[in-house]
Enzyme design. Structure first.
Site, mmCIF file in Angstrom:
data_model
loop_
_atom_site.group_PDB
_atom_site.id
_atom_site.type_symbol
_atom_site.label_atom_id
_atom_site.label_comp_id
_atom_site.label_asym_id
_atom_site.label_seq_id
_atom_site.Cartn_x
_atom_site.Cartn_y
_atom_site.Cartn_z
ATOM 1 N N ASN A 8 0.871 -1.172 0.000
ATOM 2 C CA ASN A 8 0.000 0.000 0.000
ATOM 3 C C ASN A 8 0.912 1.228 0.000
ATOM 4 O OD1 ASN A 8 -1.770 2.061 0.479
ATOM 5 N ND2 ASN A 8 -2.479 1.309 2.473
ATOM 6 N N TRP A 9 0.992 1.860 -1.148
ATOM 7 C CA TRP A 9 1.934 2.993 -1.278
ATOM 8 C C TRP A 9 1.376 4.263 -0.634
ATOM 9 C CZ3 TRP A 9 3.998 2.576 -7.082
ATOM 10 C CH2 TRP A 9 4.644 1.343 -7.232
ATOM 11 N N LYS A 10 0.122 4.233 -0.258
ATOM 12 C CA LYS A 10 -0.532 5.393 0.381
ATOM 13 C C LYS A 10 -0.324 6.654 -0.483
ATOM 14 C CE LYS A 10 -0.188 3.065 4.780
ATOM 15 N NZ LYS A 10 -0.087 3.144 6.226
ATOM 16 N N HIS A 93 -9.486 1.166 5.002
ATOM 17 C CA HIS A 93 -8.210 1.343 5.709
ATOM 18 C C HIS A 93 -8.427 2.305 6.884
ATOM 19 C CE1 HIS A 93 -4.092 2.457 6.587
ATOM 20 N NE2 HIS A 93 -3.724 1.362 5.948
ATOM 21 N N GLU A 95 -6.799 4.691 7.851
ATOM 22 C CA GLU A 95 -6.564 6.104 7.502
ATOM 23 C C GLU A 95 -7.773 6.689 6.777
ATOM 24 O OE1 GLU A 95 -2.771 5.377 5.657
ATOM 25 O OE2 GLU A 95 -1.946 4.908 7.634
ATOM 26 N N GLU A 160 -5.136 -4.886 10.649
ATOM 27 C CA GLU A 160 -4.114 -3.869 10.826
ATOM 28 C C GLU A 160 -4.373 -3.124 12.139
ATOM 29 O OE1 GLU A 160 -2.245 -2.718 6.784
ATOM 30 O OE2 GLU A 160 -3.890 -1.376 7.169
ATOM 31 N N GLY A 166 2.874 2.257 10.853
ATOM 32 C CA GLY A 166 3.867 3.323 10.736
ATOM 33 C C GLY A 166 4.618 3.626 12.022
ATOM 34 N N SER A 205 3.625 -2.149 10.248
ATOM 35 C CA SER A 205 5.070 -2.220 10.494
ATOM 36 C C SER A 205 5.693 -3.555 10.085
ATOM 37 C CB SER A 205 5.391 -1.912 11.958
ATOM 38 O OG SER A 205 5.067 -0.556 12.246
ATOM 39 N N GLY A 226 2.968 -1.154 4.265
ATOM 40 C CA GLY A 226 2.965 0.274 3.954
ATOM 41 C C GLY A 226 4.370 0.748 3.638
HETATM 42 P P1 13P Z 1 3.150 0.399 7.646
HETATM 43 O O1 13P Z 1 3.676 -0.880 7.026
HETATM 44 O O2 13P Z 1 3.870 1.615 7.160
HETATM 45 O O3 13P Z 1 3.075 0.288 9.134
HETATM 46 O O4 13P Z 1 1.642 0.576 7.119
HETATM 47 C C1 13P Z 1 0.772 -0.484 7.200
HETATM 48 C C2 13P Z 1 -0.455 -0.149 6.460
HETATM 49 O O5 13P Z 1 -1.220 0.711 6.860
HETATM 50 C C3 13P Z 1 -0.713 -0.879 5.211
HETATM 51 O O6 13P Z 1 -2.003 -0.650 4.751
#
Ligand code: 13P
Length: 252
Positions: A8-10, A93, A95, A160, A166, A205, A226
């Site tokens: 997930n490149w966000k 998600h 977020e 998650e 993160g 993470s 992520g």
């Molecule tokens: P991180 O791997 O940066 O913790 O993010 C996880 C995430 O939200 C994937 O959707």
């Protein structure tokens, strides 16, 4: 479904960066057996899909609207994602839930729209730190599953924990095992036998250093990655860790 390693490149990656990351993933994917997916931002989706065309790396969106088209300024429909080359979409998600006020029912409507358009949805669930500290993590995730998944759900679930996203912190293997076991039972209880086929990814993470131990936990069917998915070397190292566990058959 083979183990799925999804990136997930966000909100990261201008066009040139996204294309170059996709090229590196494509080159590295040659030696990998598990299923690979990258989810770039909307603006890079078509370009990334072009780079990955004919490769084993699938492309997904990070969200879609619940309607097929219409007056929804700033939104993207599932058909638009398909049109741009996506076959998957991440939905619900934390977020999106946190920053855009998405509730379980919104996510459920999006799952229906995605499925109708031929996309495979990855639905995210997970508790906050406060919820875990007060011992309510399974209750919260149970409600999210009940509210976010339609009855005939045919996609992937991603657990998650919000406090692990993160932060560099992850649950212990025992905590992941407990939660994934709970989710498997809950899927069976709420949806019956067909839910046995729903893979359950872990996200939060995931790094090359911890991927093997997290992926080895029973009922962990892959990872939603992520930050580490923004470096092809790290993303591919996570995929190789999945292969080394040989939960997957070699690609034909
Ligand atoms: P991180 O791997 O940066 O913790 O993010 C996880 C995430 O939200 C994937 O959707």
């Amino acid at each position: 479904m083979p183990t799925l390693i999804a990136g997930n490149w966000k909100m990261n990656g201008l066009l040139a960066e996204a294309e170059s990351l996709a090229r590196e993933v494509r080159e590295g994917a040659a030696g990998i057996s598990c299923a690979l997916l990258v989810c770039p931002p909307f603006t890079a989706l078509a370009a990334v899909a072009r780079v990955l065309q004919g490769s084993p790396v699938a492309v997904g969106g990070q969200d879609c609207h619940w309607e097929a088209s219409g007056a929804h300024t700033g939104d993207i429909s599932a058909a638009m994602l398909r049109d741009a080359g996506a076959s998957w979409v991440v939905l619900g998600h934390s977020e999106r839930r946190g920053e855009h006020g998405e509730i379980d029912e919104t996510v459920r409507q999006k799952v229906l729209a995605a499925t109708a358009a031929g996309l495979t949805p990855i639905v995210c669930v997970g508790e906050t730190e406060d919820q875990r500290q007060s011992g309510r993590e399974t209750e919260v995730v149970g409600w999210q599953i009940e509210g976010s998944l339609p009855k005939d759900f045919a996609g992937v679930l991603a657990y998650e924990p919000i406090w692990a996203i993160g932060t560099g912190r992850t649950p212990t293997e025992a905590e992941v095992a407990t939660m994934h076991g709970f989710i498997r039972e809950e899927l069976g209880r709420q949806f019956g036998g067909a839910a046995d086929a729903v893979p359950i990814l872990y996200g939060g993470s995931v790094k090359p250093e911890n991927a093997a131990s997290l992926l080895a936990v029973p009922e962990v069917g892959g990872a939603l990655v992520g930050g580490a998915s923004l470096r092809a070397a790290d993303f591919l190292a996570i995929a190789r860790a999945a292969d080394a566990l040989s939960k997957t058959a070699p690609r034909a």
